[in-house]
Design a protein around this motif. Sequence first.
Motif, PDB file in Angstrom:
ATOM      1  N   ALA A   1       0.819  -1.220   0.000  1.00 56.81           N
ATOM      2  CA  ALA A   1       0.000   0.000   0.000  1.00 56.81           C
ATOM      3  C   ALA A   1       0.852   1.269   0.000  1.00 56.81           C
ATOM      4  CB  ALA A   1      -0.926   0.000   1.219  1.00 56.81           C
ATOM      5  N   GLY A   2       2.164   1.127   0.196  1.00 62.47           N
ATOM      6  CA  GLY A   2       3.034   2.297   0.228  1.00 62.47           C
ATOM      7  C   GLY A   2       2.859   3.145   1.470  1.00 62.47           C
ATOM      8  N   ILE A   3       2.588   2.479   2.602  1.00 61.62           N
ATOM      9  CA  ILE A   3       2.335   3.184   3.865  1.00 61.62           C
ATOM     10  C   ILE A   3       3.466   2.903   4.857  1.00 61.62           C
ATOM     11  CG2 ILE A   3       0.802   3.294   5.883  1.00 61.62           C
ATOM     12  CD1 ILE A   3      -1.516   2.686   4.002  1.00 61.62           C
ATOM     13  N   VAL A   4       4.043   3.946   5.410  1.00 56.34           N
ATOM     14  CA  VAL A   4       5.115   3.811   6.392  1.00 56.34           C
ATOM     15  C   VAL A   4       4.623   3.066   7.627  1.00 56.34           C
ATOM     16  CG1 VAL A   4       6.539   5.081   8.053  1.00 56.34           C
ATOM     17  CG2 VAL A   4       6.427   5.842   5.676  1.00 56.34           C
ATOM     18  N   GLU A   5       5.418   2.098   8.082  1.00 57.85           N
ATOM     19  CA  GLU A   5       5.146   1.365   9.320  1.00 57.85           C
ATOM     20  C   GLU A   5       6.349   1.546  10.235  1.00 57.85           C
ATOM     21  OE1 GLU A   5       4.381  -3.252  10.853  1.00 57.85           O
ATOM     22  OE2 GLU A   5       5.225  -2.868   8.870  1.00 57.85           O
ATOM     23  N   ILE A   6       6.143   2.149  11.400  1.00 55.52           N
ATOM     24  CA  ILE A   6       7.212   2.289  12.385  1.00 55.52           C
ATOM     25  C   ILE A   6       6.863   1.446  13.604  1.00 55.52           C
ATOM     26  CG2 ILE A   6       8.591   3.851  13.795  1.00 55.52           C
ATOM     27  CD1 ILE A   6       7.865   6.117  11.997  1.00 55.52           C
TER      28      ILE A   6
ATOM     29  N   THR B   1       9.027   0.636   3.328  1.00 58.29           N
ATOM     30  CA  THR B   1       8.062   1.166   4.296  1.00 58.29           C
ATOM     31  C   THR B   1       8.377   0.788   5.735  1.00 58.29           C
ATOM     32  OG1 THR B   1       6.736  -0.793   3.792  1.00 58.29           O
ATOM     33  CG2 THR B   1       6.116   1.250   2.675  1.00 58.29           C
ATOM     34  N   ALA B   2       9.327  -0.137   5.952  1.00 60.67           N
ATOM     35  CA  ALA B   2       9.553  -0.719   7.281  1.00 60.67           C
ATOM     36  C   ALA B   2      10.620   0.037   8.075  1.00 60.67           C
ATOM     37  CB  ALA B   2       9.964  -2.185   7.140  1.00 60.67           C
ATOM     38  N   TYR B   3      10.218   0.508   9.251  1.00 59.25           N
ATOM     39  CA  TYR B   3      11.126   1.211  10.169  1.00 59.25           C
ATOM     40  C   TYR B   3      10.869   0.709  11.589  1.00 59.25           C
ATOM     41  CZ  TYR B   3      12.117   4.532   6.423  1.00 59.25           C
ATOM     42  OH  TYR B   3      12.521   5.107   5.245  1.00 59.25           O
ATOM     43  N   ARG B   4      11.842   0.943  12.471  1.00 57.27           N
ATOM     44  CA  ARG B   4      11.647   0.658  13.897  1.00 57.27           C
ATOM     45  C   ARG B   4      12.501   1.624  14.718  1.00 57.27           C
ATOM     46  NH1 ARG B   4      13.159  -5.351  14.164  1.00 57.27           N
ATOM     47  NH2 ARG B   4      14.601  -5.408  12.406  1.00 57.27           N
ATOM     48  N   VAL B   5      12.065   1.849  15.962  1.00 53.14           N
ATOM     49  CA  VAL B   5      12.773   2.794  16.835  1.00 53.14           C
ATOM     50  C   VAL B   5      13.396   2.091  18.041  1.00 53.14           C
ATOM     51  CG1 VAL B   5      11.556   4.885  16.143  1.00 53.14           C
ATOM     52  CG2 VAL B   5      10.549   3.417  17.903  1.00 53.14           C
ATOM     53  N   VAL B   6      13.654   0.787  17.895  1.00 57.51           N
ATOM     54  CA  VAL B   6      14.349   0.015  18.924  1.00 57.51           C
ATOM     55  C   VAL B   6      15.499  -0.750  18.281  1.00 57.51           C
ATOM     56  CG1 VAL B   6      12.397  -0.300  20.490  1.00 57.51           C
ATOM     57  CG2 VAL B   6      12.747  -1.922  18.620  1.00 57.51           C
ATOM     58  N   ALA B   7      16.434  -1.194  19.096  1.00 63.51           N
ATOM     59  CA  ALA B   7      17.504  -2.056  18.614  1.00 63.51           C
ATOM     60  C   ALA B   7      16.917  -3.415  18.226  1.00 63.51           C
ATOM     61  CB  ALA B   7      18.566  -2.212  19.697  1.00 63.51           C
ATOM     62  N   THR B   8      17.706  -4.258  17.576  1.00 62.62           N
ATOM     63  CA  THR B   8      17.212  -5.547  17.106  1.00 62.62           C
ATOM     64  C   THR B   8      17.739  -6.692  17.963  1.00 62.62           C
ATOM     65  OG1 THR B   8      19.016  -6.147  15.604  1.00 62.62           O
ATOM     66  CG2 THR B   8      17.391  -4.565  14.784  1.00 62.62           C
ATOM     67  N   ASP B   9      17.177  -7.872  17.727  1.00 64.31           N
ATOM     68  CA  ASP B   9      17.650  -9.060  18.450  1.00 64.31           C
ATOM     69  C   ASP B   9      19.065  -9.445  18.044  1.00 64.31           C
ATOM     70  OD1 ASP B   9      15.323  -9.293  19.872  1.00 64.31           O
ATOM     71  OD2 ASP B   9      14.365 -10.618  18.413  1.00 64.31           O
ATOM     72  N   ALA B  10      19.500  -8.978  16.875  1.00 62.51           N
ATOM     73  CA  ALA B  10      20.878  -9.213  16.457  1.00 62.51           C
ATOM     74  C   ALA B  10      21.849  -8.446  17.355  1.00 62.51           C
ATOM     75  CB  ALA B  10      21.070  -8.793  15.008  1.00 62.51           C
ATOM     76  N   GLN B  11      21.315  -7.491  18.115  1.00 62.53           N
ATOM     77  CA  GLN B  11      22.097  -6.755  19.112  1.00 62.53           C
ATOM     78  C   GLN B  11      21.745  -7.219  20.522  1.00 62.53           C
ATOM     79  OE1 GLN B  11      20.471  -3.076  17.705  1.00 62.53           O
ATOM     80  NE2 GLN B  11      22.332  -2.492  16.617  1.00 62.53           N
ATOM     81  N   GLN B  12      20.445  -7.462  20.751  1.00 66.32           N
ATOM     82  CA  GLN B  12      19.969  -7.826  22.086  1.00 66.32           C
ATOM     83  C   GLN B  12      20.436  -9.225  22.506  1.00 66.32           C
ATOM     84  OE1 GLN B  12      15.754  -7.419  24.551  1.00 66.32           O
ATOM     85  NE2 GLN B  12      15.660  -7.776  22.357  1.00 66.32           N
ATOM     86  N   GLY B  13      20.334 -10.200  21.587  1.00 66.46           N
ATOM     87  CA  GLY B  13      20.769 -11.560  21.902  1.00 66.46           C
ATOM     88  C   GLY B  13      22.241 -11.630  22.271  1.00 66.46           C
ATOM     89  N   PRO B  14      23.124 -11.039  21.454  1.00 63.16           N
ATOM     90  CA  PRO B  14      24.549 -11.042  21.803  1.00 63.16           C
ATOM     91  C   PRO B  14      24.858 -10.308  23.109  1.00 63.16           C
ATOM     92  CG  PRO B  14      24.281 -10.657  19.467  1.00 63.16           C
ATOM     93  CD  PRO B  14      22.906 -10.624  20.059  1.00 63.16           C
ATOM     94  N   ALA B  15      24.136  -9.227  23.394  1.00 62.71           N
ATOM     95  CA  ALA B  15      24.370  -8.496  24.643  1.00 62.71           C
ATOM     96  C   ALA B  15      24.091  -9.386  25.850  1.00 62.71           C
ATOM     97  CB  ALA B  15      23.505  -7.236  24.701  1.00 62.71           C
ATOM     98  N   LEU B  16      23.039 -10.190  25.767  1.00 70.46           N
ATOM     99  CA  LEU B  16      22.717 -11.124  26.846  1.00 70.46           C
ATOM    100  C   LEU B  16      23.771 -12.223  26.957  1.00 70.46           C
ATOM    101  CD1 LEU B  16      18.867 -11.434  26.309  1.00 70.46           C
ATOM    102  CD2 LEU B  16      19.960 -10.702  28.433  1.00 70.46           C
ATOM    103  N   ALA B  17      24.216 -12.722  25.799  1.00 69.23           N
ATOM    104  CA  ALA B  17      25.243 -13.769  25.815  1.00 69.23           C
ATOM    105  C   ALA B  17      26.559 -13.242  26.390  1.00 69.23           C
ATOM    106  CB  ALA B  17      25.461 -14.302  24.393  1.00 69.23           C
TER     107      ALA B  17
END
Length: 381
Positions: free
Chosen positions: A123-128, A144-160
């Motif tokens: 639909a060409g609609i921004v999703e945050i 259209t895909a955005y996010r305002v948090v870090a990802t699990d590719a960062q979160q998982g390693p931080a926990l490990a």
Amino acid sequence: MSTRNPGSLIARIGASLIVLGSASAFADEVVKIGHAAPLTGANAEWGKDTENGARLAVEEINAKGLVIGGQKVTLELDAQDDASDPRQGTQIAQKLVDDKVVAVVGHMNSGTTIPASKIYSDAGIVEISPSATNPIYTQQGFKTAYRVVATDAQQGPALADYAKKTLGAKSVAIVDDATAYGQGLANEFEKQAKVLGLTVLSHDATNDKAVDFRSILTKVKGEHPDIIMYGGMDATGGPFAKQARQLAIGARVLGGDGLCADSLAKLAGEAADNVVCSIAGMPLEKMPDGPAFEQRYEARFHQHVQLNAPFAYDAVYIIVDAMKRARSVKAADILASMPGADFVGVLGRTQFDAHGDLKQGAISLYDYKGGKQTLLTVVKM
């Protein structure tokens, strides 16, 4: 018999129409911003917190007055319930498209965000998303895909890293809830754990509706892990930690932002003190405008911030900032303006990379003492 002059009557009607037409010309244009999160089910408390954050932003912007391209604009939040269900998530996404929203704040869970993202892309609609952390979301090639948090590719390693370097763990048992979020986080943790030399004793799956984990935990107990990593939400993670304590399993339980909520202490009881969890962002008290935002939020909704509210709040402001820079409220123009985002809000400075992920991210680690969440450290990404 009437003695009115027909010509005079017509003139008065015409004048009235001119006045009405003038008023209409200066009426505010109503612009819908969509919001999707679970408002029913086990994650409803989190979903309502997310909606409240977005709603607070909309109300503030409307109160201040918004003008885009010389036109007065009134924002309307079109809030929908996806119940953390992928099928319902896609239905809600299509409803928001049909409602002609110009952008969407949502979805909350990775499991709903990922399938819904195709519909918004078409639909060409921004999703945050204010909270979806699975890396796949922004790796699909959707503009259209955005996010305002870090990802699990960062979160998982931080926990490990914390498990290995701070807790001194040598072995781990991994359990996930088989959702896009829980499984994705667990997989990213496992990758880094192996890189660090941790022995992964097992990786089991349950589901996000489970209430009894004794079978898996009995198996895990026999493996004698130093830590247990649980990928899932607090609704299952709380009982998981509680039952681990009941089975006299001494290993610390590590989890992601799905576990990191005040409600974990209620669900896990005393076992919460054995949990370490992460949040894919800065703690509220360390956000540049966090304390002031918290005051405004509590004054408006008469409850504490759970987790995602400040992220949803800034997401609305980022959408409006894109409108201002585009001098347009059209979805296509907002989308075209998004890559140039450079917004300073509650979260601090938000800029996006070519995938729609944050250029600057942070992971916050917490434990629980006496059932109260306590900040351990913040890892800048």
